[in-house]
Design an enzyme around this catalytic site. Structure first.
Site, short mmCIF file in Angstrom:
data_model
loop_
_atom_site.label_atom_id
_atom_site.label_comp_id
_atom_site.label_asym_id
_atom_site.label_seq_id
_atom_site.Cartn_x
_atom_site.Cartn_y
_atom_site.Cartn_z
N LEU A 206 -87.64 11.97 -96.76
CA LEU A 206 -87.51 13.41 -97.39
C LEU A 206 -88.38 14.37 -97.31
O LEU A 206 -89.08 13.74 -98.34
CB LEU A 206 -86.59 13.07 -98.12
CG LEU A 206 -85.40 11.91 -98.82
CD1 LEU A 206 -84.18 12.34 -99.37
CD2 LEU A 206 -84.11 12.17 -97.53
N ALA A 207 -88.44 15.21 -95.93
CA ALA A 207 -89.81 15.84 -96.62
C ALA A 207 -89.38 17.94 -96.50
O ALA A 207 -89.79 18.45 -95.85
CB ALA A 207 -90.74 16.16 -95.29
N ARG B 235 -92.58 26.24 -105.68
CA ARG B 235 -93.38 26.18 -106.77
C ARG B 235 -95.05 26.21 -106.50
O ARG B 235 -95.90 25.87 -107.62
CB ARG B 235 -93.01 24.98 -108.05
CG ARG B 235 -92.41 25.31 -108.72
CD ARG B 235 -91.51 24.45 -109.51
NE ARG B 235 -90.94 23.48 -109.29
CZ ARG B 235 -90.73 22.42 -109.85
NH1 ARG B 235 -91.08 21.88 -110.96
NH2 ARG B 235 -89.75 21.22 -109.25
N ARG C 154 -122.86 15.10 -92.02
CA ARG C 154 -121.80 15.60 -90.79
C ARG C 154 -121.77 14.74 -90.43
O ARG C 154 -121.89 14.30 -89.71
CB ARG C 154 -121.41 17.06 -90.68
CG ARG C 154 -122.49 18.35 -91.88
CD ARG C 154 -122.88 19.07 -91.52
NE ARG C 154 -122.54 20.52 -90.07
CZ ARG C 154 -122.02 20.84 -89.16
NH1 ARG C 154 -123.83 22.11 -89.25
NH2 ARG C 154 -121.45 22.01 -88.76
N ASN D 219 -140.88 9.97 -88.69
CA ASN D 219 -141.08 10.46 -90.13
C ASN D 219 -141.24 11.94 -88.98
O ASN D 219 -141.52 12.54 -88.45
CB ASN D 219 -142.74 10.00 -90.23
CG ASN D 219 -142.31 11.04 -91.82
OD1 ASN D 219 -142.62 10.54 -92.68
ND2 ASN D 219 -143.22 12.36 -91.53
N ALA E 127 -140.98 18.09 -93.93
CA ALA E 127 -140.35 18.74 -94.77
C ALA E 127 -141.04 20.59 -93.50
O ALA E 127 -141.01 20.60 -93.07
CB ALA E 127 -140.96 19.12 -96.13
N SER F 30 -148.08 20.92 -87.64
CA SER F 30 -147.54 22.09 -88.70
C SER F 30 -147.42 23.04 -88.56
O SER F 30 -148.39 23.45 -87.54
CB SER F 30 -148.63 21.31 -90.06
OG SER F 30 -148.34 19.94 -90.01
#
Length: 454
Positions: A12-13, A19, A320, A364, A367, A410
């Protein structure tokens, strides 16, 4: 009921859910990241039901669309107008025409009614003409009361509004879930009237009608938490908390370590193997699996990701959809991985975005590295070979391939493929001007002093 007896479910839906005060229909709100409607269907499917019929209301077309997308149009019926729970179940009669077996009536706004709960009432139906699921309420309040005689023989269900003072003192309450042979159920429903205070057709009236026909209704009990309904945002939060606590306890029982379990949030399909350590404040959204020996450190968020054994994730990492983290790989603080495969033993320990690509084993990632995967129209892939070393603050402009064992300097912007074992760097030559900094400071101090005198 023999083991060969077929089973069906009527869910039943059709409730309006006013509310909830939300534009989203009540049963499409989620618990553990899954809509309550889907959880109800999951429970019926887990029980091996041959037929599942969802009764929806005309006021919420989204509910009908969701149910039809999963079960097919022939298994979704509309209750219009809404005239009570008995009327709602009766709306499913034609959809179950020709079905020979037992039918359970369940509810899409009771997200903790799982397969084990439905099995309890079906098992009782082996020995009863009508099986009703009850619970003992801490505060019976507005619940319907079960009038029980003898060995869980059920003589009636009395709605709270129509109960005597003596009946209101009863703590055995009706969950609304019941099971019976299809022919018996719809025969009894055909005799239900709306001669009550609300002018509705109550499903609960089938108990008294069954007794009047010489049938034997019985009741069985589950925990109150198993059958709580959701009619407001606060009640949804209560159901979520119960589900989370139960699932955490199962995982810890099976060998998962959680140092602060109340701060770990799981999804309905989260898979965590024994031997995994989960630190505080971790969120597992949908589609996550974690193999044994992995450590998920604090404040990490995982969704649609697979984490290999021995991997170290976080703290403050974000995985993700499409993230595949290999054995013993490290994804460190403030590193985001999206639709990328990170090879065994590879490391990206700090402040990086790795989107739409592949990182070879034991490579590797320094950063501040960014996979520049989006050109404003299309996504492109970045491939970093095994054992490569990506210097800090490198921007890898996709599509680009960094060969095995290669090194990027870098601060470089790498927009062309780098051969294996090569060094690639891209930056302006450093220029020095001796004494310039001191002269600059002296000049500025003099200017500032002059302004103060003026």
């Amino acid at each position: 009921m023999s083991q060969n007896t077929k089973r069906a479910a009527v869910i039943l839906a059709a409730g309006q859910g006013t509310r909830m005060k939300s534009p989203v229909p009540k049963v499409l709100h989620t618990v553990a990241g899954r809509t309550m409607l889907d959880l109800a269907i999951d429970a019926a499917e887990g029980l091996g039901c041959d037929r599942i019929v969802v009764v929806v209301g005309a006021h919420s077309p989204q509910v009908g669309e969701t149910a039809r997308a999963r079960l097919g149009a022939e298994n979704v019926v509309i209750q219009d107008p809404p005239l009570g729970t008995g009327h709602a179940v009766l709306a499913a009669k034609d959809a179950l025409a020709g079905f020979d077996g037992q039918v359970v009536v369940s509810y899409a706004d009771c997200p903790l009614i799982d397969t084990s709960v439905l099995k309890t009432v079906f098992d009782l139906a082996d020995t009863a003409d009508l099986a009703v699921l009850g619970f003992t309420a801490a505060d019976p309040g507005a619940y319907g009361r079960l009038i029980i005689e003898g060995d869980n023989d059920l003589s009636a269900i009395v709605e709270a509004k129509e109960a005597s003072l003596e009946q209101l003192a009863i703590t055995a309450c009706n969950s609304g879930v019941l099971a019976a042979d299809r022919a018996t159920l719809f025969s009894l429903l055909g005799e239900v009237t709306n001669a009550n205070a609300k002018g509705e057709y109550y499903l609960t009236d089938v108990v008294g009608l069954a007794k009047g026909c010489g049938l034997k209704p019985k009741t069985c009990f589950v925990a109150e938490d198993d059958v709580i309904g959701v009619n407001s945002q606060a009640e949804r939060a209560v159901a979520e908390a119960i589900w989370q606590t139960r699932r955490r306890n199962v995982l810890m029982r099976d060998g998962v370590t959680m140092t602060a379990p109340d701060t770990v949030f799981l999804s309905w399909d989260t898979q965590i193997a024994a031997g995994v350590i989960v630190e505080p404040n971790v969120v597992f959204a949908q589609g996550v699996s974690v193999d044994s020996g992995a450590v998920i450190r604090a404040f990490s968020h995982l969704e649609g990701a697979k984490v290999g054994s021995g991997a170290l994730i976080g703290p403050y990492a974000r995985l993700r959809p499409g993230a595949q983290i290999g054995r013993d790989a490290h994804i460190g603080n403030f590193v985001e991985v999206k639709n990328a495969k990170i090879g065994d033993g590879a490391k990206a320990n700090h402040l990086s975005y790795l989107g739409d690509g592949e990182v070879g084993a034991k490579a590797n990632i320094g950063a501040g590295t960014i996979f520049c995967n989006y050109d404003g129209f299309f996504k492109h892939r970045t491939v970093v070979g095994e054992g490569a070393f990506i210097g800090s603050n490198s921007s890898l402009v996709a599509p680009v391939n960094i060969g095995a064992g290669a090194i990027t300097g870098s601060g470089s912007v790498i927009a062309q493929d780098v051969p294996a074992d090569a060094l690639a760097f891209e930056r302006a030559r450093q220029t020095e001007k001796p004494g310039w900094a001191k002269a600059f400071r002296d000049r500025k101090r003099a200017e500032k002093a002059a302004l103060k005198k003026g």
